[in-house]
Design a protein around this motif. Structure first.
Motif, PDB file in Angstrom:
ATOM      1  N   MET A   1       0.758  -1.252   0.026  1.00 35.93           N
ATOM      2  CA  MET A   1       0.009  -0.179   0.153  1.00 35.93           C
ATOM      3  C   MET A   1       0.823   1.287  -0.005  1.00 35.93           C
ATOM      4  SD  MET A   1      -2.998  -0.659  -0.318  1.00 35.93           S
ATOM      5  CE  MET A   1      -3.878   0.904  -0.145  1.00 35.93           C
ATOM      6  N   ILE A   2       2.078   1.140   0.727  1.00 36.64           N
ATOM      7  CA  ILE A   2       2.904   2.250   0.712  1.00 36.64           C
ATOM      8  C   ILE A   2       3.537   2.663  -0.701  1.00 36.64           C
ATOM      9  CG2 ILE A   2       5.328   3.123   1.489  1.00 36.64           C
ATOM     10  CD1 ILE A   2       4.458   1.892   4.307  1.00 36.64           C
ATOM     11  N   ARG A   3       3.840   1.630  -1.435  1.00 36.72           N
ATOM     12  CA  ARG A   3       4.215   1.682  -2.811  1.00 36.72           C
ATOM     13  C   ARG A   3       3.248   2.087  -3.635  1.00 36.72           C
ATOM     14  NH1 ARG A   3       7.449  -2.921  -1.397  1.00 36.72           N
ATOM     15  NH2 ARG A   3       5.743  -4.526  -2.146  1.00 36.72           N
ATOM     16  N   ARG A   4       2.143   1.680  -3.537  1.00 38.83           N
ATOM     17  CA  ARG A   4       1.067   2.153  -4.292  1.00 38.83           C
ATOM     18  C   ARG A   4       0.617   3.488  -4.211  1.00 38.83           C
ATOM     19  NH1 ARG A   4      -4.351  -1.532  -3.922  1.00 38.83           N
ATOM     20  NH2 ARG A   4      -5.048   0.104  -5.081  1.00 38.83           N
ATOM     21  N   TYR A   5       0.724   4.022  -2.913  1.00 38.84           N
ATOM     22  CA  TYR A   5       0.500   5.443  -2.772  1.00 38.84           C
ATOM     23  C   TYR A   5       1.793   6.254  -3.236  1.00 38.84           C
ATOM     24  CZ  TYR A   5       0.028   9.940  -0.467  1.00 38.84           C
ATOM     25  OH  TYR A   5      -0.049  11.146   0.076  1.00 38.84           O
ATOM     26  N   HIS A   6       2.937   5.938  -3.097  1.00 40.87           N
ATOM     27  CA  HIS A   6       3.893   6.775  -3.610  1.00 40.87           C
ATOM     28  C   HIS A   6       4.061   6.718  -5.058  1.00 40.87           C
ATOM     29  CE1 HIS A   6       5.660   8.005   0.102  1.00 40.87           C
ATOM     30  NE2 HIS A   6       5.829   6.722   0.601  1.00 40.87           N
ATOM     31  N   ALA A   7       3.578   5.628  -5.834  1.00 40.56           N
ATOM     32  CA  ALA A   7       3.138   5.718  -7.299  1.00 40.56           C
ATOM     33  C   ALA A   7       2.471   6.512  -7.726  1.00 40.56           C
ATOM     34  CB  ALA A   7       3.211   4.235  -7.618  1.00 40.56           C
ATOM     35  N   ALA A   8       1.066   6.404  -7.077  1.00 43.45           N
ATOM     36  CA  ALA A   8       0.029   7.328  -7.297  1.00 43.45           C
ATOM     37  C   ALA A   8       0.417   8.813  -7.286  1.00 43.45           C
ATOM     38  CB  ALA A   8      -1.176   7.286  -6.520  1.00 43.45           C
ATOM     39  N   ARG A   9       1.226   9.081  -6.249  1.00 45.66           N
ATOM     40  CA  ARG A   9       1.714  10.700  -6.138  1.00 45.66           C
ATOM     41  C   ARG A   9       2.657  10.925  -7.145  1.00 45.66           C
ATOM     42  NH1 ARG A   9      -1.242  14.142  -3.830  1.00 45.66           N
ATOM     43  NH2 ARG A   9       0.982  15.135  -3.571  1.00 45.66           N
ATOM     44  N   ARG A  10       3.648  10.102  -7.475  1.00 47.75           N
ATOM     45  CA  ARG A  10       4.352  10.287  -8.627  1.00 47.75           C
ATOM     46  C   ARG A  10       3.830  10.386  -9.877  1.00 47.75           C
ATOM     47  NH1 ARG A  10       7.522   6.453  -6.158  1.00 47.75           N
ATOM     48  NH2 ARG A  10       6.665   4.784  -7.516  1.00 47.75           N
ATOM     49  N   LEU A  11       2.633   9.638 -10.229  1.00 50.40           N
ATOM     50  CA  LEU A  11       1.723   9.877 -11.412  1.00 50.40           C
ATOM     51  C   LEU A  11       1.260  11.330 -11.462  1.00 50.40           C
ATOM     52  CD1 LEU A  11       0.851   8.722 -13.980  1.00 50.40           C
ATOM     53  CD2 LEU A  11      -1.229   8.051 -12.456  1.00 50.40           C
ATOM     54  N   THR A  12       0.756  11.713 -10.139  1.00 49.54           N
ATOM     55  CA  THR A  12      -0.041  13.014 -10.096  1.00 49.54           C
ATOM     56  C   THR A  12       1.114  14.271 -10.536  1.00 49.54           C
ATOM     57  OG1 THR A  12      -1.337  12.315  -8.422  1.00 49.54           O
ATOM     58  CG2 THR A  12      -1.176  14.763  -8.600  1.00 49.54           C
ATOM     59  N   PHE A  13       2.526  14.178  -9.947  1.00 48.12           N
ATOM     60  CA  PHE A  13       3.189  15.200 -10.192  1.00 48.12           C
ATOM     61  C   PHE A  13       3.550  14.783 -11.775  1.00 48.12           C
ATOM     62  CE2 PHE A  13       4.291  14.756  -5.670  1.00 48.12           C
ATOM     63  CZ  PHE A  13       3.697  15.997  -5.417  1.00 48.12           C
ATOM     64  N   ARG A  14       3.729  13.729 -12.326  1.00 52.56           N
ATOM     65  CA  ARG A  14       4.226  13.702 -13.468  1.00 52.56           C
ATOM     66  C   ARG A  14       3.024  14.241 -14.687  1.00 52.56           C
ATOM     67  NH1 ARG A  14       6.539   7.633 -13.068  1.00 52.56           N
ATOM     68  NH2 ARG A  14       8.390   8.500 -12.319  1.00 52.56           N
ATOM     69  N   VAL A  15       1.554  13.838 -14.512  1.00 54.50           N
ATOM     70  CA  VAL A  15       0.663  14.413 -15.090  1.00 54.50           C
ATOM     71  C   VAL A  15       0.664  15.911 -14.959  1.00 54.50           C
ATOM     72  CG1 VAL A  15      -1.843  14.637 -15.222  1.00 54.50           C
ATOM     73  CG2 VAL A  15      -0.719  12.207 -15.113  1.00 54.50           C
ATOM     74  N   ALA A  16       0.937  16.433 -13.919  1.00 55.11           N
ATOM     75  CA  ALA A  16       0.716  17.957 -13.672  1.00 55.11           C
ATOM     76  C   ALA A  16       2.027  18.635 -14.375  1.00 55.11           C
ATOM     77  CB  ALA A  16       0.982  18.463 -11.988  1.00 55.11           C
ATOM     78  N   ALA A  17       3.189  17.950 -14.360  1.00 53.99           N
ATOM     79  CA  ALA A  17       4.306  18.407 -15.139  1.00 53.99           C
ATOM     80  C   ALA A  17       4.046  18.359 -16.883  1.00 53.99           C
ATOM     81  CB  ALA A  17       5.425  17.726 -14.844  1.00 53.99           C
ATOM     82  N   GLY A  18       3.527  17.354 -17.248  1.00 46.92           N
ATOM     83  CA  GLY A  18       3.102  17.252 -18.552  1.00 46.92           C
ATOM     84  C   GLY A  18       1.962  18.254 -19.279  1.00 46.92           C
TER      85      GLY A  18
END
Length: 186
Positions: free
Chosen positions: A80-97
């Motif tokens: 669950m910790i890995r899934r949360y951090h992956a979801a946060r990274r995806l959010t930042f990547r989508v915002a940057a894109g």
């Protein structure tokens, strides 16, 4: 999903049963959840209707408000910790894109003289709205992986919301004095 009420000191220190709060599986780690307890601005939003002086006063009052935070440590499984951090990274990547596409939508018309007039504004608004929706969806998906935290009016009890029923049962069993599992060491 369930909810459970625990003593605030136990939640802050992480003295909770070693059961993952989201999956009910055994947990070896804790997740720090920082909950903002500051209330809304309420009627201060009416200052916006008074033009620039109201905007300045609103900005000063909003910036000078005292923020209140509650940091709790809740047991989480490694997955669950890995899934949360992956979801946060995806959010930042989508915002940057989305930001890069927005800049490109407004810069490209100046680089190419054959670009149709007015299309840059339409493309910019399309990218802005699409990017905003994508960022909000990704952020919402990441937030769903966290436990909700609510402090009661007395400040002594914390309600953990959207937890797995096994975690809630383990917390209630510890509250009754039944030893279920030792807390996770920090």
């Amino acid at each position: 999903m369930s909810s459970v009420t625990v003593f605030v000191d136990d939640a802050v220190r992480g003295n909770l049963p070693s059961v993952c709060a989201k999956t009910g599986a055994p947990a070896r780690k804790v997740m720090r959840i920082d909950q903002d307890l500051t209330g809304s601005l309420g009627a201060l939003w009416l200052l916006v209707f008074f033009g620039p002086p109201g905007w300045v006063l609103f900005a000063v009052l909003a910036a000078s408000r005292r923020r209140q935070h509650l940091v709790v440590r809740v047991p989480y499984a490694d997955e669950m910790i890995r899934r949360y951090h992956a979801a946060r990274r995806l959010t930042f990547r989508v915002a940057a894109g989305a930001g890069a596409l927005l800049v490109a939508a407004f810069v490209l018309p100046f680089l190419f003289s054959t670009f149709p007039q007015g299309l840059d504004l339409a493309a910019g608004l399309f990218v802005l709205s699409g990017g905003l929706v994508a960022v909000l969806v990704c952020s919402w998906r990441a937030q769903r992986l966290l436990v909700g935290v609510d402090l009661d009016a007395s400040g002594r009890w914390v309600t953990l919301k959207h937890v797995h029923p096994d975690f809630a049962a383990a917390c209630e069993a510890v509250d009754r004095g039944t030893p279920v599992a030792r807390p996770i060491p920090r």
